[in-house]
Design a protein around this motif. Structure first.
Motif, mmCIF file in Angstrom:
data_model
loop_
_atom_site.group_PDB
_atom_site.id
_atom_site.type_symbol
_atom_site.label_atom_id
_atom_site.label_comp_id
_atom_site.label_asym_id
_atom_site.label_seq_id
_atom_site.Cartn_x
_atom_site.Cartn_y
_atom_site.Cartn_z
ATOM 1 N N UNK A 1 -27.819 2.077 7.978
ATOM 2 C CA UNK A 1 -26.904 1.113 8.579
ATOM 3 C C UNK A 1 -25.725 1.684 9.337
ATOM 4 N N UNK B 1 -34.151 -4.767 15.657
ATOM 5 C CA UNK B 1 -34.490 -3.419 15.196
ATOM 6 C C UNK B 1 -35.971 -3.298 14.897
ATOM 7 N N UNK C 1 -26.985 -15.536 10.171
ATOM 8 C CA UNK C 1 -28.032 -15.338 9.173
ATOM 9 C C UNK C 1 -28.958 -14.190 9.532
ATOM 10 N N UNK C 2 -29.140 -13.989 10.835
ATOM 11 C CA UNK C 2 -30.054 -12.934 11.281
ATOM 12 C C UNK C 2 -29.334 -11.634 11.605
ATOM 13 N N UNK C 3 -28.027 -11.591 11.353
ATOM 14 C CA UNK C 3 -27.295 -10.413 11.815
ATOM 15 C C UNK C 3 -27.309 -9.271 10.799
ATOM 16 N N UNK C 4 -27.766 -9.539 9.575
ATOM 17 C CA UNK C 4 -27.879 -8.427 8.626
ATOM 18 C C UNK C 4 -29.144 -7.656 8.984
ATOM 19 N N UNK C 5 -28.933 -6.365 9.252
ATOM 20 C CA UNK C 5 -30.012 -5.636 9.906
ATOM 21 C C UNK C 5 -31.246 -5.471 9.020
ATOM 22 N N UNK C 6 -31.044 -5.331 7.728
ATOM 23 C CA UNK C 6 -32.217 -5.056 6.893
ATOM 24 C C UNK C 6 -32.623 -6.280 6.100
ATOM 25 N N UNK C 7 -32.243 -7.457 6.620
ATOM 26 C CA UNK C 7 -32.503 -8.652 5.842
ATOM 27 C C UNK C 7 -34.001 -8.924 5.698
ATOM 28 N N UNK D 1 -28.867 -19.945 5.863
ATOM 29 C CA UNK D 1 -28.192 -20.250 7.124
ATOM 30 C C UNK D 1 -29.173 -20.366 8.289
ATOM 31 N N UNK D 2 -30.286 -19.651 8.187
ATOM 32 C CA UNK D 2 -31.242 -19.706 9.305
ATOM 33 C C UNK D 2 -32.132 -20.935 9.239
ATOM 34 N N UNK E 1 -33.986 0.432 4.652
ATOM 35 C CA UNK E 1 -33.191 0.165 5.851
ATOM 36 C C UNK E 1 -31.698 0.365 5.690
ATOM 37 N N UNK F 1 -30.135 -11.190 -2.738
ATOM 38 C CA UNK F 1 -29.003 -10.694 -1.957
ATOM 39 C C UNK F 1 -28.863 -11.482 -0.647
ATOM 40 N N UNK F 2 -30.019 -11.781 0.017
ATOM 41 C CA UNK F 2 -29.992 -12.371 1.351
ATOM 42 C C UNK F 2 -30.062 -13.897 1.332
ATOM 43 N N UNK G 1 -27.810 -15.803 3.679
ATOM 44 C CA UNK G 1 -28.183 -15.557 5.068
ATOM 45 C C UNK G 1 -29.447 -16.340 5.428
#
Lengths: 542, 329, 298
Positions: B15, B328, C106-112, B44-45, B11, B37-38, B41
């Motif tokens: 980008x 996406x 948290x959900x804004x990274x497209x390829x997360x 946070x969810x 993916x 890496x994530x 993120x």
């Protein structure tokens, strides 16, 4: 319309549901040893409390049967004590009630509330819900399981089983002369108690109303102008037609939302039986009679003649204003609605004379009036031991105190000198800072016979009283009152709505008159016949 | 960048717009590496996710009543099971289909006439030079949003009803008895007009937020290149509004089977059930009034499934058209 | 700060015809909006007698009175509710914003990894609603009944707001984020230093959405609260509005018929709108002013 597939499924569903329920219910209820289906459990005839009216209030306008409505121009002078002992013995009593007005001052600052609690002998914990939203809160409370001591009841699907499973049977405590232990409750007419009974059991404390909603309201001065009060349906038609003058912004009749162009007024005019007709143990539904069909055809004729105000389906406030400001000669509002019409009438037009329509028959014979407003609803008591139930009933007895008693004065106005004082006419007036303490909805736990009293607007008392008095001799009862039909409790309101929808469309000319018979057929197929069957069986046992 | 991107891990490559080659080097990451890496993120969810699970998904178990003859006092566990009877009852009822049709009529009208209204108003506001006036208009047009339906219906009745100002005006120009509130054929339009009046101003807010996100230099560059105001609108403003517009459009499709319950309940008697019954009022009269929870849940379940299908479908379509959509692929 | 009618050098002078059309459009829109609102305000100032005489709506009161407002504010019930509502709105909006920003970012990274399933989990909640009974049971089980928390926690994150906010975050130019990362910023630093400042407009909008939602909410209070002393303003005002309205859909049950109270009903609308009118200009600043001017270049 082919509704037979729906019939079979619907009836199957209802039947299966009821049967299965009874089994589950019996499993969880050890107390009820009565076998058979839930429908059977609800049959029979309850021993209702015997009526022992209180005469110590000395009304200006005497009690009208059957609901004991009285009128007062002045606040009764001699105040008697209607409850001798402190009803409760400490602790907290909770209640879930509806309110039709904004809530009163909260408990911690409400002196009337606190003063009343002191006399009652318990903390009165009232949860108040706006009336329009009450059903939702009621259902969630039932589902949640923590029930308050008193609860304003709502007839939801399968309510007989609900009553049986969760609420106290009051028949042994109040039936017959047992009620005399609670003199203020004995002051409630039997006909009102019947509305709080299901089959052979009494479950609730009624919130008494004036008995009938009545055929509607009319402007007396307008009818006088075209020939007085009409004698029959034809004359009524001629009068309202003559009074319809769109150029002067005036129409003959204004309906209100959900009234199907004042269908009920026409039903009484054509002497259609109230809900059901009972003869020889057989029931006929009102819509199955020719009279009902004639009434619809009559309204269709009125509509075609342009008699109805164009806003006849508008929200309630709008249609009330249309009548109150003289834009319509007749309104479908209730006798109670006369309150608003009379109260502001002087400011709108001093010449107006809004009055309640009297009983009138299409053929000039003796008219009929439905006894359709005996109670608002009834409050039920959480199951408990006899001691607790008796305590709660003593509290209810206190709350049902009639006007002229010290208890009523305390509940409504609080303590003299603190929360209220008497003016020179002897009318209690709330003192500054306590105006909003008074609106405590005690009347949604139990409400005795209606006492019309408004010292500031004696006319509202006079004309509402006269309205009730004129209509009372003509009242007829619903033969299924106090009986239970599982089908009616499940799909009854939906079917009624279908009928009202179809009639509205026929009257407004959107559907042909022939749609009427199809409507009756649909009603029978979707549960009407089953309802009839259930009611007939229930009546046979009572 | 429309369709050829089969491998999940790839993916990142897509980008930034492919035209710009300064993207980070393409490399495959293992699941573990991606988790590492994530992790911020993902963490946070967590609170939001927990919220949705507890306050939405746990209650959703309540949909079992669609297959029950639910009695509140017996609860979900003891209420009798009735299989698909609630569905059969509902779908076998012609009135249900008539209500569905009415709902679709109204929601489609609203998609066509109401949905673009806030965009148009936002563009108009945006094009106003005087920022004082713009602010004033902006802070007035959103006000109707705060007036309840009971009052809006009353106002509409007094303006458009048989005795209303509009009716008198129409009468004066030769259109007689034009009682717009009692006309079944006009009903969907009436309802749409009321929604436009109530919510257009409020709806502009989100588009204004999108408009301020557009880089002013893009306008300047376009102007320097000789683009007139219409071309700038077409090439700069509209593309800038596109992501949020598409998003809202897709979300709107998801609720295509719901129209304002209170608004319609207040007016359905004017035109009769044949024209005025919508799904939400049907459910109200065929379930809630009688306290039958099963049929209401059955309709709710079906509505949700159809909404899901529409959202997922529309989102796919957006991707085919090169738009981001809700998420996406 | 720019002067009110500042026109950038590159922008051509508007044509006369264009200006007339625009002025006309604005005038029509303003009339359509202001007229009914004026009617609401005027009716709130009219006496019940005048309202009845005029059929319900008063365009200009002959004899203005503050009676309706006096009725609403007498007794202190409304004042207490106002405090509750302000508290719930402020704290609720704050809590909701924090939770929504966290999740949307948290959900804004497209390829997360797991990004799409999590987003779908949120999205589906817009399509399926469980109904009042299951929601009530959850709130009851968590011990939130009759607490102020029951007005906030069950509606903490709105899927709609989440999806919209995420959509704006996603559309922040990737170059900015990449360059920040190259400068050594972590995910949280990017959120605080880059994403949030760039998203002031949409944050203002989402905050407004939440605030209005909390401000107008009455239904949860109705289901979950037992003490009227905890009622928010919206529920008290609802009691005023419903006065005199019969229960919809039910013809016989519960038909106590009270006199109409349009004056009070209209005053209620005004009372509910005033705080929003007061807050709005502060938020409006953010969505009428560009933030991205030259951002990419710089």
């Amino acid at each position: 319309m082919s509704n037979s597939p729906r019939l079979s499924r619907r009836t199957l569903l209802a039947g299966a549901g009821a049967g299965a329920l009874a089994v589950t219910a019996a499993g969880s209820l050890t107390a009820c040893g009565n076998g058979g289906s839930a429908q059977d459990l609800a049959n029979g005839k309850a021993t209702l409390p015997s009526y022992q009216p209180i005469t110590r209030s000395h009304p200006d306008l005497p009690s009208i049967p059957p609901c004991g409505v009285t009128g007062y121009y002045r606040y009764p002078k001699a105040r008697f004590r209607s409850v001798a002992k402190t009803p409760a013995s400490g602790g907290t009593i909770s209640a879930l009630v509806a309110i039709t007005a904004p809530p009163p001052t909260p408990h911690d600052q409400n002196r009337i509330w606190q003063a009343a609690e002191k006399r009652i002998g318990a903390r009165m914990n009232l949860t108040m819900i706006t009336q329009s939203d009450y059903k939702q809160r009621f259902t969630t409370t039932i589902a949640g399981g923590d029930l308050p001591d008193f609860m304003l009841f709502q007839k939801i699907a399968n309510y007989a089983q609900l009553l049986q499973a969760k609420f106290a049977d009051l028949t042994p405590l109040l039936g017959g002369d047992a009620v005399h232990e609670y003199p203020n409750l004995a002051n409630i007419p039997t006909v009102c108690w019947q509305q709080a009974a299901v089959g052979n059991k009494l479950y609730g404390l009624p919130l008494c109303r004036n008995g009938m909603q009545g055929p509607g309201l009319y402007h007396k001065e307008m009818f006088d102008e075209v020939g007085g009060y009409p004698k029959d349906a034809d004359e009524f038609f001629t009068f309202v037609k003559e009074l319809t003058r769109p150029k002067q912004n005036r129409w003959g009749i204004v309906g209100h939302q959900g009234s199907a162009y004042s269908l009920k007024t026409a039903l009484m005019l054509f002497k259609v039986p109230f809900n059901w007709q009972l003869s020889g143990g057989k029931l006929t539904k009102d819509i199955e009679t020719d009279a009902h069909k004639e009434a619809v055809a009559y309204l269709r004729k009125l509509y075609a003649a342009g008699v109805f105000h164009p806003d006849s389906n508008a929200p309630n406030n709008r249609t009330k204003n249309i009548f109150n400001n003289g834009s319509a000669a007749v309104s479908t509002d209730t006798v109670t609605g006369l309150l608003g019409a009379v109260k502001n009438q002087a400011k709108v037009n001093p010449k107006f004379q809004p009055r309640a329509l009297k009983a009138l028959a299409h053929d000039g014979s003796r008219g009929i009036v439905y006894l359709d407003f005996l109670i608002n609803s009834f409050a039920v008591l959480k199951k408990g031991d006899e001691k607790r139930l008796k305590e709660l009933l003593r509290v209810a007895d206190f709350l049902a105190a009639p006007i002229g008693s010290q208890e009523q004065q305390l509940l409504t106005y609080g303590v003299e000198g603190e929360t209220f004082r008497f003016d020179d006419k002897g009318t209690p007036v709330l003192t500054a800072g306590h105006e909003n303490d008074s609106a405590i909805p005690w009347g949604f736990i139990v409400n005795g016979p209606m006492e019309l009293f408004d010292a500031a607007n004696p006319d509202t008392v006079k004309y509402r009283y006269e309205g009730v008095k004129d209509l009372s001799p003509y009242t007829v009862k619903d033969p299924t009152a106090g009986q239970y039909s599982a089908t009616d409790a499940t799909v009854g309101e939906t079917l009624t709505q279908n009928i009202m929808d179809t009639c509205t469309s026929i009257i407004a000319g959107r559907k042909p008159m022939s749609a009427y018979d199809a409507m009756v057929k649909q009603w029978r197929a979707q549960g009407g016949d089953k309802m009839r069957d259930e009611y007939e069986k229930a009546l046979a046992k009572s | 960048m429309t369709d050829v991107r089969p491998i999940e891990a790839d993916r990142t490559a897509g980008q930034p717009a492919p035209a710009e080659p300064q993207a980070p080097p393409v490399r495959r990451r293992t699941v573990w590496q991606r988790l590492r890496r994530d992790r911020t993120m993902l963490l946070l969810t967590v609170p939001g996710l927990l919220f949705f699970l507890v306050f939405h998904y746990v209650p959703l178990l309540g949909y079992v009543v669609a297959f029950q003859s639910y009695q509140p006092f017996l609860g979900f566990t003891q209420s009798p099971w009735v299989g698909l009877a609630n569905f059969a009852t509902t779908f076998g009822d012609p009135a249900f289909w008539s209500a569905t049709l009415n709902t679709l009529k109204i929601t489609l009208l609203q998609l066509v006439f109401f949905f673009p209204a806030p965009i148009a108003l936002a563009l108009l506001l945006n094009s106003m030079l005087s920022s004082k006036l713009r602010r004033f208009v902006q802070s007035v047009v959103y006000l109707p949003h705060f007036i309840g339906w009971v009052i809006i219906v009353s106002i509409s009745q007094e303006l458009l009803g048989g005795t209303g100002v509009v009716t008198h005006l129409l009468d004066a120009v030769g259109v007689h008895n034009a009682d717009l509130t009692n006309n079944p054929a006009f009903f969907p339009f009436l309802v749409t007009l009321q929604v436009i009046w109530k919510n257009t101003g409020w709806g502009t807010i989100i588009y204004l937020a999108a408009l301020v996100g557009i880089d002013q230099q893009l306008y300047e560059a376009a102007a320097v290149d000789g683009a007139n105001r219409w071309r700038r609108l077409w090439h700069v403003t509209l593309p800038g509004l596109m992501p949020v517009t598409i998003l809202l459009l897709i979300l709107n499709l998801g609720s295509i089977l719901s129209v304002g319950f209170e608004q319609i309940l207040l007016q359905r008697d004017n035109v009769g059930a044949d024209a005025g019954e919508v799904l939400d009022t049907y459910v109200y009269f065929h379930g809630i009034v009688d306290g039958q929870w099963g049929p209401s849940a059955a309709v709710g379940l079906v509505k949700g499934l159809i909404g899901t299908a529409l959202i997922l479908g529309a989102n796919k379509l957006a991707h085919v058209l090169g738009q981001e959509g809700v998420y996406r692929r | 700060m720019t002067a009110p009618t500042a026109r950038p050098a590159w922008l051509e002078r508007p044509s006369l015809a264009g200006r007339i059309v625009k002025a006309l459009a604005v005038a029509i829109i303003l009339t359509l909006v202001v007229y009914p609102f004026l009617a609401v305000l005027s009716t709130s100032l009219a006496t019940q007698g005048e309202i009845s005489r005029k059929g319900g709506l008063v365009i200009w009161p002959d004899d203005p009175t503050l009676e309706a407002y006096r009725t609403i504010f007498s007794g202190g019930v409304v004042t207490k509710a106002l405090v509750v509502s302000i508290g719930v709105t402020v704290l609720g909006t704050l809590a909701s914003m924090v939770a929504t920003i966290m999740m949307a970012y948290g959900l804004s990274r497209k390829d997360m990894i797991g990004g799409r399933p999590i987003l779908l989990v949120a999205l589906f909640t817009m399509l399926f609603s469980a109904g009042i009974i299951p929601n009530f049971l959850v709130v009851k089980q968590l011990g939130l009944l009759n607490s102020y928390a029951s007005l906030v926690v069950p509606v903490l994150v709105s899927a709609f707001n989440l999806v919209v906010l995420r959509n704006f975050f996603v559309n922040i130019p990737q170059e900015l984020i990449d360059s920040a990362r190259i400068d050594g910023a972590g995910d949280l630093a990017i959120l605080v230093r880059l994403v949030l400042p760039l998203s002031k407009a949409v944050l203002a909008v989402i905050a407004l959405f939440y605030a209005v939602e909390y401000w107008n909410a009455f239904f949860h209070a109705l289901l979950y609260l037992s003490d009227t002393s905890k009622w928010p303003l919206a529920l008290i005002l609802r009691a005023y509005v419903l006065q005199g309205q019969p229960t919809t859909g039910s013809m016989n049950a519960m038909s106590d018929s009270l006199p109409p109270q349009e004056g009070i009903q209209m005053a209620v609308v005004i009372v509910a709108v005033v705080p929003i009118l007061l807050v709005y200009p502060f938020l409006q600043r953010y969505f009428t002013k560009g933030v991205l001017t030259g951002a990419i270049k710089g």
